[in-house]
Design a protein around this motif. Structure first.
Motif, mmCIF file in Angstrom:
data_model
loop_
_atom_site.group_PDB
_atom_site.id
_atom_site.type_symbol
_atom_site.label_atom_id
_atom_site.label_comp_id
_atom_site.label_asym_id
_atom_site.label_seq_id
_atom_site.Cartn_x
_atom_site.Cartn_y
_atom_site.Cartn_z
ATOM 1 N N HIS A 1 6.780 4.492 3.549
ATOM 2 C CA HIS A 1 6.545 5.871 3.150
ATOM 3 C C HIS A 1 5.408 5.993 2.136
ATOM 4 O O HIS A 1 5.293 5.194 1.221
ATOM 5 C CB HIS A 1 7.803 6.475 2.510
ATOM 6 N N LEU A 2 4.610 7.020 2.287
ATOM 7 C CA LEU A 2 3.637 7.482 1.306
ATOM 8 C C LEU A 2 2.534 6.460 0.994
ATOM 9 O O LEU A 2 2.420 5.963 -0.124
ATOM 10 C CB LEU A 2 4.354 7.920 0.021
ATOM 11 N N PRO A 3 1.675 6.174 1.964
ATOM 12 C CA PRO A 3 0.572 5.249 1.703
ATOM 13 C C PRO A 3 -0.424 5.843 0.714
ATOM 14 O O PRO A 3 -0.771 7.019 0.802
ATOM 15 C CB PRO A 3 -0.074 5.075 3.084
ATOM 16 N N HIS A 4 -0.848 5.046 -0.245
ATOM 17 C CA HIS A 4 -1.807 5.543 -1.240
ATOM 18 C C HIS A 4 -2.752 4.452 -1.756
ATOM 19 O O HIS A 4 -3.575 4.700 -2.608
ATOM 20 C CB HIS A 4 -1.073 6.204 -2.413
ATOM 21 N N ALA B 1 0.817 -1.212 0.000
ATOM 22 C CA ALA B 1 0.000 0.000 0.000
ATOM 23 C C ALA B 1 0.851 1.262 0.000
ATOM 24 O O ALA B 1 0.329 2.370 -0.121
ATOM 25 C CB ALA B 1 -0.925 0.012 1.215
ATOM 26 N N PHE B 2 2.155 1.126 0.106
ATOM 27 C CA PHE B 2 3.078 2.248 0.226
ATOM 28 C C PHE B 2 3.949 2.387 -1.016
ATOM 29 O O PHE B 2 4.248 1.404 -1.689
ATOM 30 C CB PHE B 2 3.974 2.055 1.454
ATOM 31 N N ALA B 3 4.368 3.619 -1.288
ATOM 32 C CA ALA B 3 5.228 3.853 -2.453
ATOM 33 C C ALA B 3 6.585 3.193 -2.270
ATOM 34 O O ALA B 3 7.125 2.592 -3.201
ATOM 35 C CB ALA B 3 5.402 5.350 -2.679
ATOM 36 N N VAL B 4 7.149 3.299 -1.068
ATOM 37 C CA VAL B 4 8.475 2.738 -0.782
ATOM 38 C C VAL B 4 8.466 2.171 0.629
ATOM 39 O O VAL B 4 7.940 2.792 1.547
ATOM 40 C CB VAL B 4 9.579 3.820 -0.900
ATOM 41 N N VAL B 5 9.089 1.005 0.795
ATOM 42 C CA VAL B 5 9.302 0.423 2.123
ATOM 43 C C VAL B 5 10.809 0.233 2.272
ATOM 44 O O VAL B 5 11.435 -0.474 1.487
ATOM 45 C CB VAL B 5 8.568 -0.926 2.280
ATOM 46 N N ALA C 1 18.743 6.841 -2.470
ATOM 47 C CA ALA C 1 18.373 6.246 -3.756
ATOM 48 C C ALA C 1 16.877 5.955 -3.826
ATOM 49 O O ALA C 1 16.298 5.899 -4.910
ATOM 50 C CB ALA C 1 19.173 4.969 -3.993
ATOM 51 N N ASN C 2 16.248 5.777 -2.696
ATOM 52 C CA ASN C 2 14.816 5.483 -2.686
ATOM 53 C C ASN C 2 13.969 6.691 -3.051
ATOM 54 O O ASN C 2 12.810 6.534 -3.422
ATOM 55 C CB ASN C 2 14.396 4.925 -1.329
ATOM 56 N N PHE D 1 6.832 6.299 -8.438
ATOM 57 C CA PHE D 1 5.699 5.480 -8.000
ATOM 58 C C PHE D 1 4.357 5.927 -8.546
ATOM 59 O O PHE D 1 3.513 5.084 -8.791
ATOM 60 C CB PHE D 1 5.657 5.351 -6.472
ATOM 61 N N PRO D 2 4.072 7.217 -8.763
ATOM 62 C CA PRO D 2 2.732 7.558 -9.271
ATOM 63 C C PRO D 2 2.439 6.920 -10.627
ATOM 64 O O PRO D 2 1.291 6.630 -10.935
ATOM 65 C CB PRO D 2 2.757 9.076 -9.381
ATOM 66 N N GLU D 3 3.469 6.672 -11.424
ATOM 67 C CA GLU D 3 3.264 6.063 -12.743
ATOM 68 C C GLU D 3 2.736 4.644 -12.601
ATOM 69 O O GLU D 3 1.874 4.208 -13.342
ATOM 70 C CB GLU D 3 4.580 6.046 -13.520
#
Length: 103
Positions: free
Chosen positions: A53-56, A38-42, A84-85, A92-94
């Motif tokens: 980070h950044l749940p969407h 559910a997150f952009a980066v873990v 680097a993350n 991630f939006p793509e």
């Protein structure tokens, strides 16, 4: 003339960029129960703790448009464990738009 699928895709993209950010606020408990997907980066800290980070995505796995928009606006505020993350998160939006969408 655009096909029906193209029209639906364009409408979803328009909602992503134009939808108001007003949405039901997610509690810390709700966010803590979301899967890593559910997150952009873990990220994983040296002590093996996760920094998500950044749940969407909501609990069903659908993209929540308001939270996606909020995540995009917070990209520059994240304290990354690995710089680097940040680049990965910027992309991630793509990929988020390829999943089912909940408005």
């Amino acid at each position: 003339m655009l096909s029906r699928m193209a029209c639906v895709t364009l409408a979803a993209l328009a909602l992503t960029w134009c939808a108001p950010a007003a949405a039901e606020e997610w509690s810390r408990t709700y966010i803590s129960r979301l899967p890593d997907s559910a997150f952009a980066v873990v990220e994983t800290a040296p002590d093996s703790r996760k920094a998500r980070h950044l749940p969407h995505h909501d609990g069903t796995g659908a993209v929540d448009l308001a939270h996606l928009k909020a995540a995009r606006s917070r990209l520059g505020q994240v304290k990354w464990l690995d710089a680097a993350n940040e680049e990965k998160a910027a992309r991630f939006p793509e990929t988020a738009g390829s999943r089912r969408v909940r408005g």
